[in-house]
Scaffold this active site. Structure first.
Site, mmCIF file in Angstrom:
data_model
loop_
_atom_site.group_PDB
_atom_site.id
_atom_site.type_symbol
_atom_site.label_atom_id
_atom_site.label_comp_id
_atom_site.label_asym_id
_atom_site.label_seq_id
_atom_site.Cartn_x
_atom_site.Cartn_y
_atom_site.Cartn_z
ATOM 1 N N GLY A 10 -3.624 0.337 -6.791
ATOM 2 C CA GLY A 10 -2.821 0.534 -5.712
ATOM 3 C C GLY A 10 -1.433 -0.141 -6.249
ATOM 4 N N GLY A 11 -0.344 0.237 -5.692
ATOM 5 C CA GLY A 11 1.016 -0.336 -6.044
ATOM 6 C C GLY A 11 1.205 -1.860 -5.545
ATOM 7 N N SER A 12 1.992 -2.581 -5.772
ATOM 8 C CA SER A 12 2.392 -3.950 -5.776
ATOM 9 C C SER A 12 2.418 -3.933 -4.295
ATOM 10 C CB SER A 12 3.770 -4.313 -6.244
ATOM 11 O OG SER A 12 4.008 -5.538 -6.274
ATOM 12 N N SER A 13 1.760 -5.129 -3.738
ATOM 13 C CA SER A 13 1.958 -5.549 -2.300
ATOM 14 C C SER A 13 1.502 -4.359 -1.452
ATOM 15 C CB SER A 13 3.426 -5.628 -1.676
ATOM 16 O OG SER A 13 3.960 -6.810 -2.578
ATOM 17 N N GLY A 15 -1.827 -4.509 -0.774
ATOM 18 C CA GLY A 15 -3.257 -5.212 -0.140
ATOM 19 C C GLY A 15 -4.388 -5.531 -0.900
ATOM 20 N N LYS A 16 -4.211 -5.042 -2.236
ATOM 21 C CA LYS A 16 -5.369 -5.226 -3.111
ATOM 22 C C LYS A 16 -6.127 -6.390 -3.289
ATOM 23 C CE LYS A 16 -3.325 -3.618 -6.938
ATOM 24 N NZ LYS A 16 -1.889 -3.900 -6.167
ATOM 25 N N SER A 17 -5.500 -7.376 -3.519
ATOM 26 C CA SER A 17 -6.059 -8.742 -3.893
ATOM 27 C C SER A 17 -6.760 -9.250 -2.436
ATOM 28 C CB SER A 17 -4.774 -9.867 -4.124
ATOM 29 O OG SER A 17 -4.158 -9.193 -5.289
ATOM 30 N N ASP A 37 -2.712 -8.806 -12.746
ATOM 31 C CA ASP A 37 -1.622 -9.895 -12.530
ATOM 32 C C ASP A 37 -2.224 -11.273 -13.372
ATOM 33 O OD1 ASP A 37 -0.302 -8.493 -11.082
ATOM 34 O OD2 ASP A 37 -0.555 -9.590 -9.279
#
Length: 177
Positions: A10-13, A15-17, A37
């Site tokens: 998914g893109g940055s920000s 919610g993956k983490s 990251d």
């Protein structure tokens, strides 16, 4: 065959983490988590602003060089080796090249059983999270929101625009064999 890896894109920000942390909490077995990251952070500082490594432009655009790709291939092989040795592994990645990024993982994976998960989030919501985080170049979330999914084939997709990480993690966990 039991799932050995979950690859979340998914893109940055998006919610993956948060989803990964929740997955580790809800899955019955222990799962290791690795993200792009942390891979970037592990590189020498000189590669983090180099045309041979990775460059992040003022508008949030990301450029990847040949040295980055070589190290990325080794990292992927190493992560897959852990899964082949018996570890269960969750990957948090950003497929900047869409389908070509997925193909790099597929090359390393060979016959390993993987659950491919796409994490979507409306670009305006991701951009708002990006500002709130304060650790990303503004514009990155909006520029990546759709391009990371171009041509990628998933087993499952979740959308964090209005859905909490824990709910998404439970949806993903239900698909793990």
């Amino acid at each position: 065959m039991a799932t050995r890896m979950i690859i979340i894109n998914g893109g940055s920000s998006s919610g993956k983490s948060g989803i990964v942390r929740c997955l580790q909490a809800v899955l019955p077995d222990p799962w290791l988590a690795f993200g792009v990251d942390s891979f970037v952070d592990a590189m020498p500082a000189r590669m983090q602003a180099s045309d041979a490594g990775i460059e992040i432009a003022a508008d949030g655009g990301v450029s990847i060089g040949a040295d980055f790709r070589a190290l990325e291939a080794a990292w992927m092989e190493g992560v897959v080796a852990m899964a082949r040795a018996g570890a269960r592994v969750i990957i948090d990645d950003v497929f900047l090249g869409g389908a070509s990024s997925q193909q790099r993982w597929q090359k390393a994976l060979s016959e390993l059983d993987v659950l491919w998960v796409g994490v979507r989030c409306e670009s305006t919501v991701a951009a708002g999270r990006e500002v709130a985080r304060g650790d990303r170049v503004q514009g990155m979330a909006a520029s990546q929101a759709d391009v990371v999914h171009d041509g990628v084939i998933y087993d499952l997709e979740v959308d964090t625009t209005h859905t909490e990480s824990l709910v998404c993690a439970r949806t993903i966990a239900a698909c793990v064999s």
